[in-house]
Design a protein around this motif. Structure first.
Motif, PDB file in Angstrom:
ATOM      1  N   LEU A   1       0.845  -1.189   0.000  1.00  0.00           N
ATOM      2  CA  LEU A   1       0.000   0.000   0.000  1.00  0.00           C
ATOM      3  C   LEU A   1       0.878   1.237   0.000  1.00  0.00           C
ATOM      4  O   LEU A   1       1.675   1.443   0.915  1.00  0.00           O
ATOM      5  N   GLN A   2       0.724   2.076  -1.019  1.00  0.00           N
ATOM      6  CA  GLN A   2       1.501   3.320  -1.103  1.00  0.00           C
ATOM      7  C   GLN A   2       0.606   4.422  -1.666  1.00  0.00           C
ATOM      8  O   GLN A   2       0.980   5.140  -2.582  1.00  0.00           O
TER       9      GLN A   2
ATOM     10  N   THR B   1      -6.906   8.748   5.516  1.00  0.00           N
ATOM     11  CA  THR B   1      -6.305   7.523   4.999  1.00  0.00           C
ATOM     12  C   THR B   1      -6.834   6.251   5.637  1.00  0.00           C
ATOM     13  O   THR B   1      -7.073   5.250   4.949  1.00  0.00           O
TER      14      THR B   1
ATOM     15  N   VAL C   1      -7.782   2.722   3.665  1.00  0.00           N
ATOM     16  CA  VAL C   1      -6.893   1.564   3.795  1.00  0.00           C
ATOM     17  C   VAL C   1      -7.640   0.362   4.365  1.00  0.00           C
ATOM     18  O   VAL C   1      -7.461  -0.780   3.907  1.00  0.00           O
TER      19      VAL C   1
ATOM     20  N   ILE D   1      -9.671  -1.253   1.647  1.00  0.00           N
ATOM     21  CA  ILE D   1      -8.821  -2.039   0.747  1.00  0.00           C
ATOM     22  C   ILE D   1      -8.397  -3.340   1.419  1.00  0.00           C
ATOM     23  O   ILE D   1      -8.406  -4.419   0.804  1.00  0.00           O
ATOM     24  N   ALA D   2      -8.038  -3.265   2.701  1.00  0.00           N
ATOM     25  CA  ALA D   2      -7.582  -4.455   3.418  1.00  0.00           C
ATOM     26  C   ALA D   2      -8.679  -5.514   3.505  1.00  0.00           C
ATOM     27  O   ALA D   2      -8.401  -6.722   3.429  1.00  0.00           O
TER      28      ALA D   2
ATOM     29  N   ASP E   1       2.495  -2.010   4.494  1.00  0.00           N
ATOM     30  CA  ASP E   1       2.033  -0.627   4.431  1.00  0.00           C
ATOM     31  C   ASP E   1       3.196   0.346   4.401  1.00  0.00           C
ATOM     32  O   ASP E   1       3.985   0.425   5.343  1.00  0.00           O
TER      33      ASP E   1
ATOM     34  N   THR F   1       2.183   3.486   3.410  1.00  0.00           N
ATOM     35  CA  THR F   1       1.352   4.682   3.393  1.00  0.00           C
ATOM     36  C   THR F   1       1.457   5.412   4.722  1.00  0.00           C
ATOM     37  O   THR F   1       1.231   4.834   5.783  1.00  0.00           O
TER      38      THR F   1
ATOM     39  N   VAL G   1      -1.528   3.957  10.571  1.00  0.00           N
ATOM     40  CA  VAL G   1      -2.181   3.106   9.572  1.00  0.00           C
ATOM     41  C   VAL G   1      -1.928   1.637   9.877  1.00  0.00           C
ATOM     42  O   VAL G   1      -2.848   0.797   9.810  1.00  0.00           O
ATOM     43  N   THR G   2      -0.701   1.282  10.241  1.00  0.00           N
ATOM     44  CA  THR G   2      -0.396  -0.108  10.565  1.00  0.00           C
ATOM     45  C   THR G   2      -1.177  -0.563  11.791  1.00  0.00           C
ATOM     46  O   THR G   2      -1.683  -1.692  11.841  1.00  0.00           O
TER      47      THR G   2
ATOM     48  N   LEU H   1      -4.658  -1.411  10.798  1.00  0.00           N
ATOM     49  CA  LEU H   1      -4.707  -2.699  10.107  1.00  0.00           C
ATOM     50  C   LEU H   1      -4.598  -3.862  11.091  1.00  0.00           C
ATOM     51  O   LEU H   1      -5.350  -4.839  11.016  1.00  0.00           O
TER      52      LEU H   1
END
Length: 421
Positions: free
Chosen positions: A80-81, A119, A123, A126-127, A141, A143, A149-150, A153
């Protein structure tokens, strides 16, 4: 092996492609799918990607698509970027905080919170698509803000690892200064994403000789220049802070600088226009030199290393990643996401033991972790009060009048991205 890159139309992507081509023995990709909603950019980047593979005799195929579900189907790993809102949103993140006398930056402070809030929901969507397509796929990740973000997730139960290029950049820099191979350098790299310190620089592995004192004594000026910090700061600390620590250690100085020059977003947007024009040249079959100024140096090597280790096909046994704390830093909760060296394999990363932290560093990490808790809550649930609480908790804000003003600006500039606003 199939890999998908979500945000594959980024001007970063040829850096990644070059690494995939050069390091194909480490990570033997058969199919690479670039996924991006911007079809015009995607075709330019995809065309160059195919030419880079062809020039370096890579046998894999490069596929482009704007359909996330199709792109991630049967992928072994998904990188993911992405940048929600593009450079336009970044420009805003870097400018409106300055109106309140606060640093304008896309990964920390008020701008970083805005980026996290835009974001995280994207994300996570998408995940979920990745999980439906292949529940065993790894999500890597890149991003920003990577730590927040991590954590989002991991809390949602995804097989995810966060990746940043700061550590590999230091490894390469220190190896060059010491005239040794990069693989000989192991970093005692400790902290949160974009809030780390090199507590030691070891030759040969985690238990090797610590040559950080020698490095600072012989090359302290060069290191300080790179960080844009005074040499005496490094000498007094005895460690090497990441360059993001300048936003904390010299906040007011940075604010004055940012107020008198074009934003980094404006510089990058101009650079991207040049890069995309280059990518459209059918004679170009390698990453252009200009890309080095775009950022993300050594990202490809780090990404290949991590993907290879997670997929069981190789990679370095120890890598710096973003993952759950799980007792590594005893003053943080187990579910805090930290950035440290870890043993990486098919079961994921296992953080190594790290040196005990001076209160000077532990205190700031605790403070920023508390902010990240509140930032993730704001990103997941929305609401003005949650935005205000996160900003009030941030050490670069910390005053109710600043937090109020920044809250109003953050919401006003991002209303189109917030379902609740």
């Amino acid at each position: 092996m199939k890999l998908a890159v979500v945000g594959g139309g980024s001007t970063y992507t040829p850096e990644l492609i070059d690494g995939f081509a050069r390091l194909r023995d480490t990570l033997p990709i058969e199919e690479l799918v670039l996924v991006d909603p911007a079809a015009d950019r995607l075709e330019l980047v995809g065309g160059l990607a195919r030419r880079i593979f062809a020039k370096q005799d890579h046998p894999g195929t490069v596929v482009t698509t704007s359909d996330v579900d199709a792109g991630v189907a049967d992928a072994d790993a998904v990188l993911l970027q992405l940048r929600v809102g593009g450079q336009t949103a970044r420009q805003q993140d870097e400018t409106w905080p300055l109106e309140c006398g606060c640093v304008g930056q896309e990964t920390t402070g008020a701008g970083g919170l805005a980026k996290a809030m835009r974001t995280v929901p994207v994300v996570l969507d998408i995940a979920e698509r990745v999980r439906r397509a292949n529940p065993d796929a790894w999500i890597i990740d890149f991003t920003n803000p990577v730590g927040i973000v991590t954590r989002a997730l991991l809390q949602a139960g995804h097989r995810a690892v966060g990746l940043c290029n700061v550590a590999i950049g230091f490894q390469r820099k220190f190896a060059a200064l010491l005239d040794v191979a990069p693989g000989e350098i192991h970093l005692d790299h400790v902290g949160l994403n974009h809030l780390t310190w090199e507590l030691g620089v070891r030759l040969g592995g985690p238990g090797g000789e610590n040559v950080l004192p020698k490095l600072l004594a012989e090359h302290g000026d060069a290191v300080a220049d790179d960080l844009r910090l005074p040499r005496q700061v490094l000498d007094r600390l005895g460690v090497v802070p990441s360059y993001y620590l300048r936003y904390f250690y010299a906040h007011d100085e940075v604010v004055r600088e940012l107020a008198t020059k074009p934003s980094r977003a404006a510089e990058v947007a101009a650079m991207e226009r040049q890069l995309l024009a280059m990518y459209g040249d059918p004679a170009l079959d390698e990453k252009p030199e200009l890309l080095a100024k775009r950022g993300g140096a050594f990202y490809s090597e780090a990404a290949v290393d991590l993907a290879a280790a997670l997929l069981g096909d190789g990679g370095s046994p120890v890598q710096v990643v973003n993952t759950y704390n799980n007792g590594t830093l005893p003053f943080l909760a187990d579910d805090a996401v930290i950035e440290v060296p870890a043993a990486v394999g098919a079961d994921g990363p296992a953080p190594l033991a790290v040196p005990a932290l001076d209160p000077l560093y532990a205190g700031l990490l605790s403070h920023v972790t508390a902010y990240e808790d509140l930032a993730l809550e704001a990103a997941l649930r929305g609401g003005r009060d949650r935005v205000f609480r996160a900003l009030l908790a941030h050490p670069l804000v910390g005053q109710y009048d600043l937090a109020d003003g920044l809250t109003d600006r953050l919401i006003a500039h991002n209303r189109e991205h917030f379902a609740w606003a």
